[in-house]
Every structure is written in structure tokens, then in C-alpha cells.
Design a protein around this motif. Structure first.
Motif, mmCIF file in Angstrom:
data_model
loop_
_atom_site.group_PDB
_atom_site.id
_atom_site.type_symbol
_atom_site.label_atom_id
_atom_site.label_comp_id
_atom_site.label_asym_id
_atom_site.label_seq_id
_atom_site.Cartn_x
_atom_site.Cartn_y
_atom_site.Cartn_z
ATOM 1 N N UNK A 141 0.849 -1.186 0.000
ATOM 2 C CA UNK A 141 0.000 0.000 0.000
ATOM 3 C C UNK A 141 0.886 1.237 0.000
ATOM 4 N N UNK A 142 0.667 2.104 -0.966
ATOM 5 C CA UNK A 142 1.387 3.370 -1.028
ATOM 6 C C UNK A 142 0.572 4.444 -0.312
ATOM 7 N N UNK A 143 1.249 5.284 0.469
ATOM 8 C CA UNK A 143 0.558 6.370 1.159
ATOM 9 C C UNK A 143 1.319 7.675 0.936
ATOM 10 N N UNK A 144 0.647 8.814 1.041
ATOM 11 C CA UNK A 144 1.336 10.103 0.911
ATOM 12 C C UNK A 144 2.236 10.423 2.096
ATOM 13 N N UNK A 145 2.241 9.545 3.113
ATOM 14 C CA UNK A 145 3.058 9.750 4.303
ATOM 15 C C UNK A 145 4.269 8.817 4.296
ATOM 16 N N UNK A 146 4.519 8.188 3.155
ATOM 17 C CA UNK A 146 5.631 7.257 3.038
ATOM 18 C C UNK A 146 5.157 5.822 3.094
ATOM 19 N N UNK A 147 6.107 4.911 3.200
ATOM 20 C CA UNK A 147 5.783 3.489 3.228
ATOM 21 C C UNK A 147 5.398 3.056 4.635
ATOM 22 N N UNK A 148 4.392 2.181 4.766
ATOM 23 C CA UNK A 148 4.069 1.610 6.079
ATOM 24 C C UNK A 148 5.210 0.728 6.579
ATOM 25 N N UNK A 149 5.064 0.214 7.774
ATOM 26 C CA UNK A 149 6.095 -0.639 8.376
ATOM 27 C C UNK A 149 6.394 -1.862 7.527
ATOM 28 N N UNK A 204 1.192 3.974 8.558
ATOM 29 C CA UNK A 204 0.476 2.776 8.987
ATOM 30 C C UNK A 204 -1.024 3.015 9.098
ATOM 31 N N UNK A 205 -1.414 4.098 9.775
ATOM 32 C CA UNK A 205 -2.832 4.380 9.951
ATOM 33 C C UNK A 205 -3.475 4.758 8.621
ATOM 34 N N UNK A 206 -2.776 5.535 7.809
ATOM 35 C CA UNK A 206 -3.299 5.889 6.491
ATOM 36 C C UNK A 206 -3.521 4.645 5.647
ATOM 37 N N UNK A 207 -2.568 3.713 5.667
ATOM 38 C CA UNK A 207 -2.696 2.496 4.864
ATOM 39 C C UNK A 207 -3.902 1.672 5.297
ATOM 40 N N UNK A 208 -4.119 1.556 6.603
ATOM 41 C CA UNK A 208 -5.287 0.825 7.097
ATOM 42 C C UNK A 208 -6.579 1.498 6.652
ATOM 43 N N UNK A 209 -6.636 2.805 6.800
ATOM 44 C CA UNK A 209 -7.829 3.548 6.379
ATOM 45 C C UNK A 209 -8.033 3.428 4.874
#
Length: 294
Positions: free
Chosen positions: A28-36, A71-76
Motif C-alpha cells: 500500500x502506497x501512502x502520501x506519508x511514506x511506506x508503512x512498516x 500505517x494508519x493511512x494504509x489501514x484507512x
């Protein structure tokens, strides 16, 4: 009524879950960087589950370096509605023994080296974290843990320290005797605050590994001792997760505590003054209020 999708964030010792059907690791790509790490998505007895190892498989992220916002962005972004945080902790209470689970209901945040909000210059918001966890989701976790054979404590204050070192004896005594804390760990903040900003129900299951250094019989916490208890705790956490589908409906009613509407009156910046670049980054966590969706 919306469909429920449960996110599980695994802490130290819990890097995978068993028994998910049609499961696969998803990037999952997010605008806050890569999740864990990648997120493990599947179903368990009809309940959609997304699992994320907080420290990454192999435990590559220290508490200060965990990409909490990603992490939270990816879950959402994957449609998660409820998040259960599972984390290792030290205990300040004799009755909260190694191997016990504590269903946290309050936090004291002593971290200082982490980005703590999705909002900032260009779009300011203030959410309430007076009651930082979802009470109903926490009760469900407690029941699932009991069904898994775990000794469970309902309620407790979690002192979140920066780490990665453990406490000094003076700190341990301060947090226990003067501040009245129940457990201590390094990872639930800013995670809980970010989950609230993302309008996710969030429950914290703290798995006791040791007595920190206040206890006369545990005055020097050793990593080897913690790892031994971690293994048993991780097995118990997996049993708890397996018990959850029978306790959670596939359809998710509105949260009685309002976790799912936390941003309703939180945005302060006038619409015409908001910066386009931050609004774009907030598409997942705040899309409901920024787009006018109900």
C-alpha cells in the motif's frame, strides 16, 4: 450500515496471524511514506481482517522510527473501520503479571521525537482524545482474550515513553507511585491519536512481559527474559484474534462513542484557506469531511 473491516496492528513478537482465508500480503502506497511492512489481508470466519506488523517482519523498526502516519493511512485506505493494537508492555502493578493482558483505557504520552498528527500548516484540526480508545471495541477484546484463556485486566493507564532504552529506576518509581500508571510501553502514541484523527475505532491490548525495574525481583529488565514471555503472549494474542469474529458483527453500526465522526467539528482552517497539497494527502484519513460525505 457499513461493512466492518478489522485492522490488527501486531507488536513485538506478533509478526503474523494464522488462519486467514484467501489471504495475501499487499503493498500500500501512502502520501506519508511506506508503512512498516506490507499488509496481510484476508478473512477469518467471514470477518475481513487486515494485519500489519508494527515493527515489520523481522522487527526492523524501532519505536521512534515506526512510520505511524503511514500505517494508519494504509489501514484507512484499505477500508479498515476498527483497529486493535497489540503491544508488549512492562507492568507497574503486582497484580498485572507477565503473561496478563491489559485493556488500556488511558494514555500518558511522553514521546517527543515523532510526528503526531496528519494535520498542520494549511489544514489545522483538533480532535478530542479525552477518551482515547473505543470502549465497546475494548470490551470485545477483553472477552476474546478471556475466551483465549488469558488473565485480563479491564482498564489501565499506559505510559508511552520514547525509548528505545528501558526506564531508569527513578522514572519507573515516578510513573508507578506518583502518576498512578498501570503499564509502560513505547508504541501506542501517536498511534492512538492518529487513529482518532482518521475516525477509526481503536482499542489497545497491552501484553505484559515484565515488571519494569521498580519490582525488587525484576530490577534489571533483560531482553532475553522479555523474549521468552513474548513468545507465550504472541500465541495468546493469536488465540484472541481467532475468537473475535464470533464477537463482532460483519456489519458495523455507528460507534456509540463517536470515534467514527471525530472530525465532524475538528477542522479549524477555513475551506478557502486550506492548502491543496495537504488536502490531497488527507484524502484517505479525512476524505469523509473534506468531501462532504456522510
Amino acid at each position: 450500515m457499513a461493512s466492518r473491516k478489522l485492522g490488527v496492528i501486531g507488536g513485538s513478537g506478533l509478526y503474523a496471524v494464522d488462519g486467514l482465508q484467501d489471504a495475501a500480503w499487499q503493498t500500500v502506497d501512502t502520501p506519508w511514506g511506506a508503512p512498516s511492512d506490507q499488509l496481510y489481508c484476508g478473512t477469518l470466519d467471514g470477518l475481513d481482517i487486515v494485519f500489519l506488523p508494527r515493527h515489520g517482519r523481522g522487527h526492523i523498526h524501532s519505536p521512534s522510527d515506526v512510520p505511524y502516519r503511514a500505517n494508519i493511512d494504509a489501514l484507512k485506505r484499505l477500508g479498515v473501520t476498527d483497529v486493535i493494537s497489540v503491544s508488549a508492555c512492562g507492568s507497574f502493578r503486582e497484580e498485572m503479571a507477565p503473561g496478563d493482558f491489559v485493556i488500556v483505557d488511558q494514555f500518558i504520552d511522553r514521546t517527543f521525537a515523532r510526528a503526531k498528527s496528519f494535520f498542520g500548516t494549511g489544514c489545522v484540526a483538533h480532535v478530542s482524545v479525552a477518551h482515547p480508545v473505543c470502549e465497546s471495541l475494548g470490551k470485545t477484546c477483553a472477552e476474546a482474550a478471556r475466551q483465549a484463556g488469558v488473565n485480563v485486566h479491564d482498564g489501565g493507564t499506559y505510559l508511552v515513553m520514547e525509548g528505545p532504552q528501558f526506564s531508569t529506576l527513578a522514572e519507573s518509581n515516578l510513573y508507578r507511585d506518583q502518576w498512578g500508571c498501570s503499564v509502560i510501553g513505547m508504541t501506542n502514541m501517536p498511534e492512538a491519536k492518529l487513529a482518532r484523527e482518521a475516525e477509526l475505532c481503536y482499542a489497545s491490548v497491552a501484553m505484559v512481559t515484565d515488571y519494569d525495574c521498580w519490582h525488587p525481583g525484576h530490577d534489571a529488565v533483560e531482553v532475553t527474559d522479555i523474549i521468552r514471555v513474548l513468545t507465550g503472549n504472541a500465541d495468546a494474542a493469536r488465540r484472541m484474534i481467532k475468537a473475535l469474529p464470533a464477537l463482532l458483527s460483519a456489519e458495523r453500526p455507528p460507534c456509540p462513542q463517536g470515534c467514527d465522526t471525530a472530525l465532524e467539528h475538528a477542522l479549524i482552517t477555513a475551506p478557502e484557506a486550506r492548502y491543496a497539497e495537504i488536502i490531497k494527502k488527507l484524502d484517505a484519513v479525512a476524505g469523509r469531511v473534506l468531501s462532504g460525505r456522510t
